[in-house]
Design a protein around this motif. Structure first.
Motif, mmCIF file in Angstrom:
data_model
loop_
_atom_site.group_PDB
_atom_site.id
_atom_site.type_symbol
_atom_site.label_atom_id
_atom_site.label_comp_id
_atom_site.label_asym_id
_atom_site.label_seq_id
_atom_site.Cartn_x
_atom_site.Cartn_y
_atom_site.Cartn_z
ATOM 1 N N ASP A 66 -48.027 -81.424 -89.978
ATOM 2 C CA ASP A 66 -47.645 -82.261 -88.850
ATOM 3 C C ASP A 66 -48.881 -82.656 -88.042
ATOM 4 O O ASP A 66 -49.615 -81.792 -87.569
ATOM 5 C CB ASP A 66 -46.667 -81.480 -87.967
ATOM 6 C CG ASP A 66 -46.060 -82.351 -86.874
ATOM 7 O OD1 ASP A 66 -46.588 -83.453 -86.627
ATOM 8 O OD2 ASP A 66 -45.058 -81.923 -86.267
ATOM 9 N N PRO A 67 -49.135 -83.962 -87.860
ATOM 10 C CA PRO A 67 -50.332 -84.362 -87.106
ATOM 11 C C PRO A 67 -50.388 -83.797 -85.702
ATOM 12 O O PRO A 67 -51.483 -83.553 -85.176
ATOM 13 C CB PRO A 67 -50.217 -85.899 -87.087
ATOM 14 C CG PRO A 67 -49.402 -86.240 -88.295
ATOM 15 C CD PRO A 67 -48.416 -85.123 -88.435
ATOM 16 N N ASP A 68 -49.231 -83.559 -85.082
ATOM 17 C CA ASP A 68 -49.229 -83.018 -83.720
ATOM 18 C C ASP A 68 -49.611 -81.551 -83.679
ATOM 19 O O ASP A 68 -49.880 -81.027 -82.587
ATOM 20 C CB ASP A 68 -47.833 -83.198 -83.102
ATOM 21 C CG ASP A 68 -47.477 -84.664 -82.919
ATOM 22 O OD1 ASP A 68 -48.414 -85.481 -82.786
ATOM 23 O OD2 ASP A 68 -46.269 -84.986 -82.928
ATOM 24 N N TYR A 112 -54.810 -69.342 -97.237
ATOM 25 C CA TYR A 112 -54.221 -70.313 -96.327
ATOM 26 C C TYR A 112 -53.904 -69.674 -94.981
ATOM 27 O O TYR A 112 -53.441 -68.523 -94.914
ATOM 28 C CB TYR A 112 -52.940 -70.908 -96.920
ATOM 29 C CG TYR A 112 -53.141 -71.528 -98.291
ATOM 30 C CD1 TYR A 112 -53.697 -72.793 -98.427
ATOM 31 C CD2 TYR A 112 -52.795 -70.827 -99.451
ATOM 32 C CE1 TYR A 112 -53.897 -73.358 -99.674
ATOM 33 C CE2 TYR A 112 -52.983 -71.386 -100.709
ATOM 34 C CZ TYR A 112 -53.545 -72.643 -100.812
ATOM 35 O OH TYR A 112 -53.753 -73.198 -102.050
ATOM 36 N N TYR A 113 -54.156 -70.455 -93.955
ATOM 37 C CA TYR A 113 -53.706 -70.067 -92.614
ATOM 38 C C TYR A 113 -52.614 -71.044 -92.188
ATOM 39 O O TYR A 113 -52.797 -72.273 -92.276
ATOM 40 C CB TYR A 113 -54.853 -70.118 -91.600
ATOM 41 C CG TYR A 113 -54.348 -70.056 -90.178
ATOM 42 C CD1 TYR A 113 -53.952 -68.854 -89.617
ATOM 43 C CD2 TYR A 113 -54.220 -71.220 -89.424
ATOM 44 C CE1 TYR A 113 -53.443 -68.803 -88.329
ATOM 45 C CE2 TYR A 113 -53.718 -71.177 -88.129
ATOM 46 C CZ TYR A 113 -53.327 -69.972 -87.586
ATOM 47 O OH TYR A 113 -52.822 -69.929 -86.324
ATOM 48 N N PHE A 114 -51.487 -70.504 -91.732
ATOM 49 C CA PHE A 114 -50.387 -71.328 -91.247
ATOM 50 C C PHE A 114 -50.213 -71.098 -89.745
ATOM 51 O O PHE A 114 -50.401 -69.980 -89.247
ATOM 52 C CB PHE A 114 -49.069 -70.961 -91.959
ATOM 53 C CG PHE A 114 -49.043 -71.335 -93.415
ATOM 54 C CD1 PHE A 114 -48.550 -72.563 -93.815
ATOM 55 C CD2 PHE A 114 -49.514 -70.457 -94.379
ATOM 56 C CE1 PHE A 114 -48.525 -72.909 -95.160
ATOM 57 C CE2 PHE A 114 -49.485 -70.794 -95.722
ATOM 58 C CZ PHE A 114 -48.995 -72.027 -96.114
ATOM 59 N N THR A 115 -49.872 -72.143 -89.041
ATOM 60 C CA THR A 115 -49.514 -71.972 -87.636
ATOM 61 C C THR A 115 -48.230 -71.156 -87.541
ATOM 62 O O THR A 115 -47.516 -70.962 -88.530
ATOM 63 C CB THR A 115 -49.316 -73.334 -86.967
ATOM 64 O OG1 THR A 115 -48.326 -74.081 -87.688
ATOM 65 C CG2 THR A 115 -50.622 -74.134 -86.960
ATOM 66 N N SER A 156 -45.357 -72.792 -88.850
ATOM 67 C CA SER A 156 -45.529 -73.226 -90.252
ATOM 68 C C SER A 156 -45.479 -74.742 -90.406
ATOM 69 O O SER A 156 -45.191 -75.248 -91.495
ATOM 70 C CB SER A 156 -44.455 -72.586 -91.158
ATOM 71 O OG SER A 156 -44.606 -71.189 -91.180
ATOM 72 N N ARG A 157 -45.812 -75.473 -89.352
ATOM 73 C CA ARG A 157 -45.804 -76.937 -89.443
ATOM 74 C C ARG A 157 -47.178 -77.506 -89.789
ATOM 75 O O ARG A 157 -47.317 -78.700 -90.019
ATOM 76 C CB ARG A 157 -45.316 -77.531 -88.127
ATOM 77 C CG ARG A 157 -43.837 -77.261 -87.854
ATOM 78 C CD ARG A 157 -43.473 -77.618 -86.432
ATOM 79 N NE ARG A 157 -43.831 -79.000 -86.096
ATOM 80 C CZ ARG A 157 -43.870 -79.476 -84.842
ATOM 81 N NH1 ARG A 157 -43.586 -78.664 -83.833
ATOM 82 N NH2 ARG A 157 -44.209 -80.734 -84.626
ATOM 83 N N ALA A 158 -48.199 -76.664 -89.805
ATOM 84 C CA ALA A 158 -49.549 -77.100 -90.173
ATOM 85 C C ALA A 158 -50.279 -75.914 -90.773
ATOM 86 O O ALA A 158 -49.923 -74.753 -90.543
ATOM 87 C CB ALA A 158 -50.305 -77.658 -88.974
ATOM 88 N N ALA A 188 -54.393 -79.750 -84.473
ATOM 89 C CA ALA A 188 -55.358 -79.159 -83.548
ATOM 90 C C ALA A 188 -55.054 -77.676 -83.331
ATOM 91 O O ALA A 188 -55.967 -76.842 -83.249
ATOM 92 C CB ALA A 188 -55.341 -79.911 -82.216
ATOM 93 N N ALA A 189 -53.770 -77.328 -83.249
ATOM 94 C CA ALA A 189 -53.395 -75.917 -83.117
ATOM 95 C C ALA A 189 -53.781 -75.130 -84.359
ATOM 96 O O ALA A 189 -54.143 -73.939 -84.264
ATOM 97 C CB ALA A 189 -51.891 -75.805 -82.867
ATOM 98 N N ALA A 190 -53.719 -75.782 -85.527
ATOM 99 C CA ALA A 190 -54.130 -75.106 -86.756
ATOM 100 C C ALA A 190 -55.616 -74.780 -86.721
ATOM 101 O O ALA A 190 -56.038 -73.701 -87.167
ATOM 102 C CB ALA A 190 -53.801 -75.968 -87.968
#
Length: 886
Positions: A603-605, A575-578, A581-583, A608-610
């Motif tokens: 989090d949908p927002d 797993y990769y977390f932002t 840790s919200r995505a 994209a950052a993920a």
């Protein structure tokens, strides 16, 4: 429904003639008083007769021939330059009898490229040299090259410009090549003597020039790869082989590069090469430096020239050589025989090319960003440079007519031959050191230590075997041995024999046991080192996943993801977390490819950052990123990054709002449910972990019988099996009769949003072979009614791999290949049949995509996807699968 169309000669006459225009011929009226033939009827009859001729021709010509002719006409219209060039080569070869062995000497002097014809005023040879080849192999290779390059050029820049660039690179490359020959001739020497008297014919140079010219229109990534690969290969041929044809190809390629840059290239803002691209380009450079000497087996500059000893007349045995060397005035012959003895045989040949093979292993590690591969590549290049210096010194000291280091200097080609083995490795090593910051990927803990221990153990073992074995079979050598002599010779067993030059060996093997020890000691050691190194480089470093599964389940429960996101909780994922840790993104690394299971979750927002962070992780780790089974929202992010995508599945979603199984459209579903009621079959919900043993045993038997009936391995990855049922979040819906016999089973994965379950996704589907045939329809319909009653929004019937709804659009190249794979696998796994089965529930279709950054990585991605779905396929199952496809 078939319809009947009346034929012209049998159709009723419905001819309307204009007033006063019904005059008939007198003799016709007399002959047939009751038949009036009007002018329109005559025209109709003539049309019928003229229409019959093409139809008769079509009936005589087979459909396959007509189809081939139509395809040829279509190709000729799209690529006329390609067709004209192929016809010109064929006609010229057949008309002059040059197809098999190339043009005769007399013809070559009239149409071939060389300094002699130009001095005689035959300037047309600048063009005509590109219309012949040197034999049948040349014609075949040139035809393949033309078909690969010229149609693509015509599609990109048009046929007229392609023809112009083809002529310009042919004539311009010829002029540049002859200028290079003239400059080399000023230095004298054997190479200059050969070039000035050579005449060559070759169409490949102009075609390669066109390829380099149109590279200016390619995307930045592919432009760099095409140019680097072609130019390095052409330069290696020119330097290692050095024939006039090689110089012409290089000159034509450079001419095409200049023409394309000046006339086709359109400057645009772009970033420099990314870290993965730098790794790929440097891996290509190292691979080219390894393969360069191997391109020309007859060259005296590369270690691969040793292969000529495999094809030459076998030398005398070691005892005969020893007797010949004892004679007077046999020093030169003795040295040659020693070299042939040292280099003859499979073992010395393999050992001679071992540096190139080890460099290829290092190149693969460089492609993956491994720091150890960088160190290994630089070390190998420096060692080869040192051996090259020793080789050059030995050649200078032993060249004919020299007096040690103070004899006359060699000519230009001699300096090139002597300097390449040392200068080229140093240049490559310098480039690698300059770009060292791009190689920071480390192997799993202990991997290099195990590699070093294995290599050291192998070295000790083969040394002990060589020493002890040689002393044990001392009589198998051509002279008496002692421990000191064997120890002194031991280092030479690990050095490629070509680099030993004319050094006289202290002893030579005379019988098979000694030959095996003498020739294969070094081969065994370097093979173990190379294979172990390759396995170390391709083994991925898996990030620590402590408590990751708990965090993933928390994200799924709070924010959710797409409809298939619950599959990321299955074992085998990383797993990769932002940073916040919200995505997160779930993935598995298969053969160097980081393959995601669906899109980002959380989090949908922050999704994209993920995606961006996951790509950065892949670049840092040296993996090839691939987002698999993602929806439109994720594809929008990757398209903004310049990625490409292709549809790999079709998800079917059944909205529950207002669902009623009424009307003619639902008649089949209602019939199935009514039949189940008559048989007393009911749908029961349970959890696999807490279900009665009698139920779970039946489920397992049904699943095992299904797999056994197929005779093929059960698919994994995005398709769950028995093991995935033992999750407390997974619901089972089973069809059971009054005797508690299980007729079918389905599993449903939760889909969450904002902390609530809003839908369920179908995963596991199995039916008892001799049970209720409509159990799957019954269970899906029952699940829909239950979930509707619970207030859920939808049921996802999951995705059908390699299946999609036909929208009437023409498929592109990659999509066409996937559609072909689906047709081949249909009799085995029935993906399209599965999609058709789900269509009876009138679902909404959502395409699922595979997103990738580099089309060159598609073979690796395809291999990774296949291995992810079939991780435990046995050779027997593979054979059965291949037999099923045919």
């Amino acid at each position: 429904m078939p319809t009947s169309v009346p034929q012209p000669d049998t159709a009723p006459q419905q001819t309307a003639t204009a007033p006063h225009e019904t005059a008939t011929a007198p003799h016709e009226t007399a002959a047939a008083p009751h038949q009036t033939v009007t002018a329109p009827q005559q025209v109709a009859k003539a049309g019928v007769q003229s229409a019959r001729a093409p139809s008769m021709v079509r009936s005589l010509v087979p459909a396959s021939v007509r189809g081939a002719a139509t395809q040829a006409i279509r190709i000729a219209r799209r690529a006329p330059v390609t067709l004209i060039l192929l016809l010109a080569l064929t006609i010229a070869a057949l008309a002059t009898g040059a197809l098999v062995h190339g043009p005769s000497r007399a013809l070559a002097e009239r149409i071939g490229l060389g300094l002699g014809p130009i001095r005689d005023g035959q300037w047309w040879v600048l063009v005509t040299a590109g219309l012949w080849c040197r034999g049948i192999a040349g014609y075949l290779a040139s035809a393949v090259l033309v078909v690969l390059v010229i149609p693509r050029a015509e599609g990109r820049i048009g046929s007229l410009r392609t023809a112009g660039i083809l002529l310009l690179t042919q004539a311009g490359g010829a002029v540049v090549a002859l200028a290079m020959v003239q400059l080399i001739a000023l230095t004298g020497g054997a190479w200059a003597h050969h070039l000035t008297r050579t005449i060559t014919v070759d169409p490949a140079g102009a075609v390669l020039g066109v390829a380099l010219a149109i590279s200016a229109t390619a995307p930045t990534l592919w432009r760099r790869r095409i140019r680097l690969t072609l130019l390095v290969a052409l330069a290696a041929l020119a330097l290692y082989s050095g024939t006039l044809a090689d110089l012409f190809r290089l000159a034509a390629g450079l001419t095409g590069l200049a023409v394309g840059t000046l006339s086709l290239y359109r400057p645009r803002a772009r970033a420099g090469p990314t870290r993965p691209e730098i790794r790929i380009l440097l891996a290509l450079v190292v691979a080219a430096s390894a393969l360069g000497p191997l391109l020309v087996p007859g060259s005296g500059a590369g270690p691969f020239s040793v292969l000529r000893y495999l094809l030459a007349t076998p030398p005398p045995d070691a005892l005969t050589v020893h007797e010949l060397c004892a004679a007077r005035h046999a020093a030169e012959m003795c040295a040659d025989l020693h070299v042939r003895l040292r280099l003859s045989g499979a073992g010395p040949a393999i050992l001679s090319v071992m540096p190139a093979l080890l460099l290829l292993v290092a190149a693969e590690g460089l492609r993956r960003g491994r720091r150890a591969a960088l160190i290994a590549a630089v070390t190998l290049q420096v060692l080869l440079a040192g051996l090259g210096v020793l080789f050059a010194l030995a050649a200078l000291l032993n060249r004919p007519g020299s007096e040690g280091m103070f004899g006359p200097p060699p000519h230009l080609h001699g300096w090139i031959v002597l300097s390449l083995p040392s200068v080229q490795p140093l240049l490559v090593a310098g480039v690698l050191v300059a770009c060292r910051r791009g190689f920071a990927v480390r192997a799993p803990a202990g991997a290099y230590r195990r590699w070093a221990l294995l290599s050291a153990g192998t070295l000790i073992g083969v040394c002990a075997l060589y020493l002890g074995g040689s002393l044990a079979v001392a009589d198998a050598y051509d002279r008496p041995l002692n421990l000191g002599a064997v120890l002194a010779d031991l280092p030479a067993r690990f050095v490629p024999p070509w680099y030993l030059g004319d050094i006289e060996p202290p002893f030579l093997p005379n019988r098979l046991p000694a030959v095996l020890l003498y020739e294969w000691t070094g081969v065994l050691f370097w093979t173990v080192v190379g294979v172990a190194g390759l396995l170390t480089f391709i083994r991925p470093q898996r990030p620590a996943q402590a408590a990751a599964a708990t965090r993933i389940r928390a994200l799924l429960a709070e924010h959710g993801g797409d409809n298939l996101s619950y599959m990321v909780t299955w074992p085998g994922h990383s797993y990769y977390f932002t940073e916040d840790s919200r995505a997160a993104i779930a993935y598995r690394v298969v053969a160097g490819v980081a393959l995601t299971t669906g899109g980002p979750i959380g989090d949908p927002d922050r999704r994209a950052a993920a995606v961006s962070g996951f790509l950065a992780l892949c670049h840092q780790a040296g993996w090839t990123p691939c987002l698999y089974s993602v929806g439109e929202s994720t594809v929008a992010v990757t398209r903004a990054l310049g990625w490409q995508d292709v549809q790999v599945a079709e998800e079917t979603v059944l909205p529950l709002d207002g669902l009623r199984f009424t009307g003619k459209a639902w008649q089949d579903v209602r019939t199935t449910m009514n039949h189940a009621v008559k048989l007393g079959i009911t749908a029961e919900e349970c959890r696999y972990r807490t279900a009665p043993r009698s139920i779970t045993d039946q489920i397992r038997v049904i699943s095992e019988a299904w797999v056994a009936e197929k005779g093929l391995p059960e698919l994994g990855f995005t398709l769950g099996g028995i093991d995935e049922l033992a999750d407390d979040g997974v619901r089972l819906l089973i069809a059971v009769d009054p005797d508690r016999t299980v007729h079918g089973v389905t599993s449903w994965l939760p889909v969450c949003r904002d902390g609530e379950i809003v839908g369920w996704t179908l995963d596991f589907m199995r039916r008892r072979a001799d049970g209720f045939r409509g159990s799957m329809e019954f269970l899906i319909a029952s699940a829909a009614l239950r979930c509707q009653a619970d207030g859920n929004e939808f049921l996802s019937l999951s995705g059908a791999p390699l299946a999609r709804v036909d929208q009437g659009e023409s498929a592109a190249g990659v999509q066409r290949a996937l559609d072909l794979a689906a047709r081949l696998l249909e009799p085995v796994y029935g993906f399209r049949s599965l999609l058709a089965f789900k269509a009876k529930f009138r679902p909404v279709h959502h395409p699922m995509y595979l997103a990738y950054a580099d089309s060159a990585a598609l073979p690796s991605i395809g291999n990774a996807v296949a291995r992810a779905y079939l991780p435990n396929m046995t050779p027997r199952q593979f054979t059965r699968l291949a037999r099923s496809l045919w």
